[in-house]
Enzyme design. Sequence first.
Site, mmCIF file in Angstrom:
data_model
loop_
_atom_site.group_PDB
_atom_site.id
_atom_site.type_symbol
_atom_site.label_atom_id
_atom_site.label_comp_id
_atom_site.label_asym_id
_atom_site.label_seq_id
_atom_site.Cartn_x
_atom_site.Cartn_y
_atom_site.Cartn_z
ATOM 1 N N HIS A 190 140.721 107.272 64.189
ATOM 2 C CA HIS A 190 141.201 107.463 65.569
ATOM 3 C C HIS A 190 141.512 106.158 66.276
ATOM 4 O O HIS A 190 141.975 106.158 67.418
ATOM 5 C CB HIS A 190 140.202 108.271 66.387
ATOM 6 C CG HIS A 190 140.855 109.225 67.356
ATOM 7 N ND1 HIS A 190 142.110 109.007 67.872
ATOM 8 C CD2 HIS A 190 140.404 110.383 67.901
ATOM 9 C CE1 HIS A 190 142.420 110.005 68.692
ATOM 10 N NE2 HIS A 190 141.397 110.851 68.734
ATOM 11 N N ASP A 200 146.594 109.102 66.236
ATOM 12 C CA ASP A 200 146.233 110.058 67.282
ATOM 13 C C ASP A 200 146.423 111.485 66.780
ATOM 14 O O ASP A 200 147.052 111.716 65.742
ATOM 15 C CB ASP A 200 147.033 109.817 68.567
ATOM 16 C CG ASP A 200 148.532 109.806 68.300
ATOM 17 O OD1 ASP A 200 149.207 108.904 68.806
ATOM 18 O OD2 ASP A 200 149.012 110.703 67.548
#
Lengths: 476, 372
Positions: free
Chosen positions: A446, A450
């Site tokens: 992350h 995304d």
Amino acid sequence: VCIHRVRSCSSIRFIKSKYVCVFDKSALKFSHQQRLFRTSAVSCGQIVQFKLSDIGEGITEVTVKEWYIKEGDSVSQFDSICEVQSDKASVTITSRYDGIIRKLHYNLDEIAYVGKPLVDIEIDASKGVAPEEDVVETPPMSHEEHTHQEIKGHKTLATPAVRRLAMENNIKLSEVVGTGKDNRILKEDILNYLAKQTGAILPPSPKAEIIPPLPKSETVPAAPKDKERKIPVSVSRPIVFSGKDKTEPISGFHKAMVKTMSAALKIPHFGYCDEVDLTQLVQLREELKPVAQIRGVKLSFMPFFIKAASLGLLQYPILNASLDESCQNVTYKASHNIGVAMDTEQGLIVPNVKNVQVCSVFEIASELNRLQSLGSAGQLGTNDLTGGTFTLSNIGTIGGTYTKPVILPPEVAIGALGKIQVLPRFNGKGEVFKAQIMNVSWSADHRIIDGATMARFSNLWKSYLENPASMLLDLK
Amino acid sequence: MVLQSSLKNCRQLSCILRTPKAGFRSTSGGLIIQSVSNDVYQNLAVEDWIHDHMNLENRQVLFLWRNSPAVVIGRHQNPWQECNFGLLRQKNIKLARRRSGGGTVYHDLGNINLTFFTTRKKYERMENLKLVVKALKALRPELDVCVTDRYDILLDRQYKISGTAAKLGRTTAYHHCTLLCNADKLVLSSVLKSPYKGLKSNATPSVPASVKNLFEEDPSLTCEVLLDAIAEEYATQHHIDHRITLINPADETVLPGIGNKTKELQTWEWVYGKTPKFSVSTCFNMAYKDSVLDVKVDMDVKHGRIEACNVHLPEHWLPPALCSELVKSLTGSKFCPKETTTLATALLRVCPQDDELHSRWNLLCENMIMLM
């Protein structure tokens, strides 16, 4: 009225043996067990020098090759002490005594002499020196009942500790199958024997009476005496568990996993899951399997999954990237080296198929075959195991639906595929049909990936697999 | 191996091979058994089983067996010193460690194994070998076979056709030997040549010898013929029934506990872990791009695991942190190519991503793995 059941001793096993001796009557009357053994004049805690006994063939010297014990260990009679070698013969030297090892007279690879001391053993004098012959087994039954005392003419081998255990549990050693060396009865054998005991072999004693519970319709008032009788006395069987914890150093495979997964911890993972309808792909593969077979290649679903992933990575190259240590730079890898998690005997390995972006589905299948056979033989080279940029794990071949795969650094994404299940689904016309459904679980870093990117990649990958013909359009 | 049942007579084994709990039966004197399996581990397990469970007070046993290709090392030997692992893997030849002492042998279906079981007191190797020679001479009187004082059997006074080893326990003992009928000599010599350099150990070394097959001397001497002759001679000398009983090493009902014994013989801990302590001290050259590098590796291996490890490379060819990580990982791991590969590749995941670094690393690791 309560039913009284006493098992008479005479119905209990009668061992046929060639050698039957009867104890003199006085022994039968004793209520405590008796043990006979030859004693020798040994004082408390005396150190005995255990000499190396004759090897045979006139051999006088041997080389000590392995010690099975060290100073301070306690040994039982017949335990292995060491392994010596002489002229192509390997000899196991066993202890003659129970006691504690106090001194080893030789180091490894030294020459030991027959007739000279090998080890010093401190003997517990209260036990006496148990000789190798003439150990008579203990009478297991108690008092009142008449019983046959049968003593075997040949040895029932067991250490004093084991005999005590047998005695305490009213077990006749002759009934126990010994699994130790020379049929020696070990503690485990007694415990196994106990575990197999049924009610029929109980010694007759008041405690062991089994009284069935009175039926409820019984209107006799529950006087204390009756209450006592009502409660069935359960057979007291000793609960034994002879398992032991076992500690050993971790294997190289586990060490590798520790390294990899500890590094993976640093990556903030997020997950994204979906289901894929593989009905068309299943059919396609059925058609193509024999074609591949003729060319000598086994075709599974993986080559399709891998190729579809590569096509997806062309559109979303960030999933095929790597973040540097300081998180300052992202490197977009040109090659799609797609790793395939493999479960081998020793553990998890992840070889990768190099440059999937320029490989056909058939070439990928062929390469997978090669990696799989090398993997199961444990012969994968470092080249096959390094350089991966993206990984797929087909855990579904074993089972499962959704999982939470862990990213393998230095990669930034991983996909785990569940099993293919036949499930009912609705088609465009609102009709229910049989669909071949597989679940996919993605994990991504992350820090640079995304959710939207992952979702779009997954949708693209999914569309290629749900409609394999669309792959044709984008195949390079 | 196809057994012609007309030659052998199968008998109910359970009445004969039962544990002594039931006492011995009337088959006093002896027993001849032959394995139906060609699996080296299963057959070695049978030896263990008989050694541990059979009462040999008043009898002797002769066990006949043959194996599919396998290298069998002695109890206290170092497999790295004795054979070529690469070749073993390539040809799918098994590696086994037996419990008796002695040197390394190559088995295949052209080699017969004979095991003589007796009580410890009656252990007598010369007698057994003389029996074999007598059987051979009875078959072919013109055969020049004799027993040496090293317990070998020589053909024509030059060629070794049989090697011996023995195991003595507390009450029982066995002596086994090989007999070369028609083994593949080419494979034998290539597989028993160790390519590993710089090994220092106190493990029992093997003594190489020139070998010959009995088949070469006389093509009518097949394994079956030889087995029958030896069984016949044994039966005569021990005054027992000459019928051979077949035994299945996978049968737990006849040989309870044999499965575990077979498994134990195949474990890494037994085959490799029982290697006596040794050290590896070697240099090799690595060709990388335009240069050649000298690498020196020192390792101490105990119980098959690397106790201590040192790798000397030209300075800064690889990041020193990475090298020390490698050494740290290897310490305590098995001296095994699979484990080393896994560890080395795992380490690469956690270091800077650089193709140059990767290829150097892979080169070093490939070379290190070749030592194992």
